[in-house]
Design an enzyme around this catalytic site. Sequence first.
Site, mmCIF file in Angstrom:
data_model
loop_
_atom_site.group_PDB
_atom_site.id
_atom_site.type_symbol
_atom_site.label_atom_id
_atom_site.label_comp_id
_atom_site.label_asym_id
_atom_site.label_seq_id
_atom_site.Cartn_x
_atom_site.Cartn_y
_atom_site.Cartn_z
ATOM 1 N N ASP A 122 0.854 -1.185 0.000
ATOM 2 C CA ASP A 122 0.000 0.000 0.000
ATOM 3 C C ASP A 122 0.892 1.238 0.000
ATOM 4 O O ASP A 122 2.107 1.130 0.136
ATOM 5 C CB ASP A 122 -0.926 0.005 1.228
ATOM 6 C CG ASP A 122 -0.195 -0.418 2.481
ATOM 7 O OD1 ASP A 122 1.009 -0.075 2.593
ATOM 8 O OD2 ASP A 122 -0.794 -1.069 3.342
ATOM 9 N N ASP A 173 1.577 5.083 1.551
ATOM 10 C CA ASP A 173 1.296 6.070 2.588
ATOM 11 C C ASP A 173 1.897 7.406 2.166
ATOM 12 O O ASP A 173 2.924 7.449 1.493
ATOM 13 C CB ASP A 173 1.943 5.643 3.915
ATOM 14 C CG ASP A 173 1.396 4.310 4.405
ATOM 15 O OD1 ASP A 173 0.223 4.010 4.116
ATOM 16 O OD2 ASP A 173 2.149 3.560 5.060
ATOM 17 N N ASP A 203 11.229 3.961 12.380
ATOM 18 C CA ASP A 203 12.027 2.924 13.038
ATOM 19 C C ASP A 203 13.397 2.700 12.402
ATOM 20 O O ASP A 203 14.427 2.923 13.031
ATOM 21 C CB ASP A 203 11.232 1.611 13.189
ATOM 22 C CG ASP A 203 10.467 1.200 11.939
ATOM 23 O OD1 ASP A 203 10.659 1.835 10.882
ATOM 24 O OD2 ASP A 203 9.696 0.230 12.020
HETATM 25 P P1 ATP Z 1 4.686 -3.119 5.490
HETATM 26 O O1 ATP Z 1 3.527 -2.240 5.142
HETATM 27 O O2 ATP Z 1 5.329 -3.824 4.376
HETATM 28 O O3 ATP Z 1 4.413 -3.975 6.666
HETATM 29 P P2 ATP Z 1 5.824 -0.645 6.357
HETATM 30 O O4 ATP Z 1 7.232 -0.234 6.597
HETATM 31 O O5 ATP Z 1 5.026 0.111 5.369
HETATM 32 O O6 ATP Z 1 5.872 -2.168 6.006
HETATM 33 P P3 ATP Z 1 3.800 0.106 8.190
HETATM 34 O O7 ATP Z 1 3.410 -0.550 9.474
HETATM 35 O O8 ATP Z 1 2.838 0.203 7.084
HETATM 36 O O9 ATP Z 1 5.113 -0.655 7.739
HETATM 37 O O10 ATP Z 1 4.331 1.540 8.585
HETATM 38 C C1 ATP Z 1 4.631 2.569 7.649
HETATM 39 C C2 ATP Z 1 5.847 3.352 8.115
HETATM 40 O O11 ATP Z 1 5.612 3.908 9.395
HETATM 41 C C3 ATP Z 1 7.112 2.524 8.285
HETATM 42 O O12 ATP Z 1 7.812 2.373 7.082
HETATM 43 C C4 ATP Z 1 7.881 3.321 9.302
HETATM 44 O O13 ATP Z 1 8.507 4.412 8.699
HETATM 45 C C5 ATP Z 1 6.787 3.848 10.197
HETATM 46 N N1 ATP Z 1 6.541 2.926 11.328
HETATM 47 C C6 ATP Z 1 5.659 1.914 11.370
HETATM 48 N N2 ATP Z 1 5.680 1.278 12.545
HETATM 49 C C7 ATP Z 1 6.607 1.901 13.285
HETATM 50 C C8 ATP Z 1 7.091 1.750 14.607
HETATM 51 N N3 ATP Z 1 6.636 0.771 15.385
HETATM 52 N N4 ATP Z 1 8.036 2.591 15.042
HETATM 53 C C9 ATP Z 1 8.497 3.590 14.247
HETATM 54 N N5 ATP Z 1 8.094 3.784 13.001
HETATM 55 C C10 ATP Z 1 7.154 2.971 12.508
HETATM 56 MG MG MG Z 2 2.912 -0.100 4.879
#
Ligand code: ATP
Ligand code: MG
Length: 452
Positions: A72, A74, A148
């Site tokens: 997705d 963001d 993170d």
């Molecule tokens: P995926 O969607 O493939 O699981 P993602 O990196 O997009 O991976 P998301 O949970 O959608 O993970 O979060 C989007 C973004 O928000 C991350 O890339 C990161 O920058 C930030 N983020 C998410 N969770 C955390 C966290 N627990 N601590 C700090 N930053 C976070």
């Molecule tokens: Mg994501």
Amino acid sequence: MLTSTIKKFVNRLFTAPSSGPERLTRDQHGIDRRSVSRHAIKVCEVLKQKGFDAYIVGGAVRDLIVGLEPKDFDVATNATPNQIRPLFRRARIIGRRFQLVHVVFGQEIIETSTFRAPASEDQETDENGRILRDNLFGTHEQDAARRDFTLNALYYDPLSEVVTDYHHGVADLKTRVVRMIGDPETRYREDPVRMLRAVRFAAKLNGTIDPATREPIEHMAPLIKNVPSSRLFDEMLKLLTCGHAMDCLQRLRAVGLHQGMLPLIDVIFKEEGGRQFVALALERTDSRVRSGKTVSPSFLFAALFWKLTQKRWHELIEKGEPNIQALMQAADDVINGQTKTLAIQRRFQADMREIWFMQPRFERATPKGMWRMLEHPRFRAAVDFLQLRAEAREVDSVQAQWWMDLANADNATRTEMIEAWQRDNQGAASGKLRRRRRPRRNPATTPQTPTP
Ligand code: ATP
Ligand code: MG
């Protein structure tokens, strides 16, 4: 004199603006704009037209740079939720802890959030330092520092096609190193789920965790037990559906992280054929994920816990319980034993049971029973599960394939198949599969359905 010079120097180190983020051009980051969601581009475009900053951020940028298809998209912006919402026809503000906006385009939702400020001292935390409330908006740079890992803190402007990188994330991404932004221990304390995320991204990227980021995990792993069990369930599901599930499980076990969320996995791996069954199930899951198909959580968890359920089932039969009651009791025992750490949602639990309960029915179905099974909403999943069991040599693969063909057939073909089956089985006791199974010596196989 000297001390004041040192003080000045130290002050400069901490307060002087850094040299600023790196800005990488298309040639340097390699993102092909054609792979970017046009709705995400639209959101950025509208915000920029109104004078705000807006970038595609997080997992989407990470995945695009390494050539994976993002799940997705963001967007991060300096506009506040109240400024964002009126700019789009279908947009709603969601969230209590930290408000963000869902901009909706048909099936696609673009999650649009305002830059966040860093964790501050007056923030509400629990006794272990886990952040409970935070609701402050911040600058772009602060937003990057809050993320993170360096490879998750990349901002892509789809209009100029420039990636803004405050923490050398692109370099880490190219060498596939998962590196925490800031002090790893503090950041794990703030949110222990970050330990699980480190493992998942390393597995997904086929990479490694930077030593300083990895080192504290082993002794901090017990903090996982403070995370709400529903959040753990979501995270577990992400781990199992990232396309590298077995690798994730192994990496979790290597650092002791499974203890807080899936302690039963050790027991399952010790069961005869347990590791092999889980490996087969996860391979199937991985290949489905990689070819863009959906994965059913109930099927996954049914597969993970099957060997334990089967073992318990056998034990109860030996104690004299009737076959089906024994299976139901075994399912209860195993599911209840697990959900204390990881809250498998009730609807998934119900589906897992149905997938399991249909297994003995495959071996003793009558034509009438077959038609009834075909109508069952979980029939398809149960047949897939039967195939998995055939692959693990628990059941006859010809029989499993017959059921799969039946599942895939139209009604006319189903009638023919069931009639043919009936003809072939006329000599046998009415309604029972003719091909009697040899007495089983292998305890890992299904107990024989007793003949009434
Ligand atoms: P995926 O969607 O493939 O699981 P993602 O990196 O997009 O991976 P998301 O949970 O959608 O993970 O979060 C989007 C973004 O928000 C991350 O890339 C990161 O920058 C930030 N983020 C998410 N969770 C955390 C966290 N627990 N601590 C700090 N930053 C976070
Ligand atoms: Mg994501």
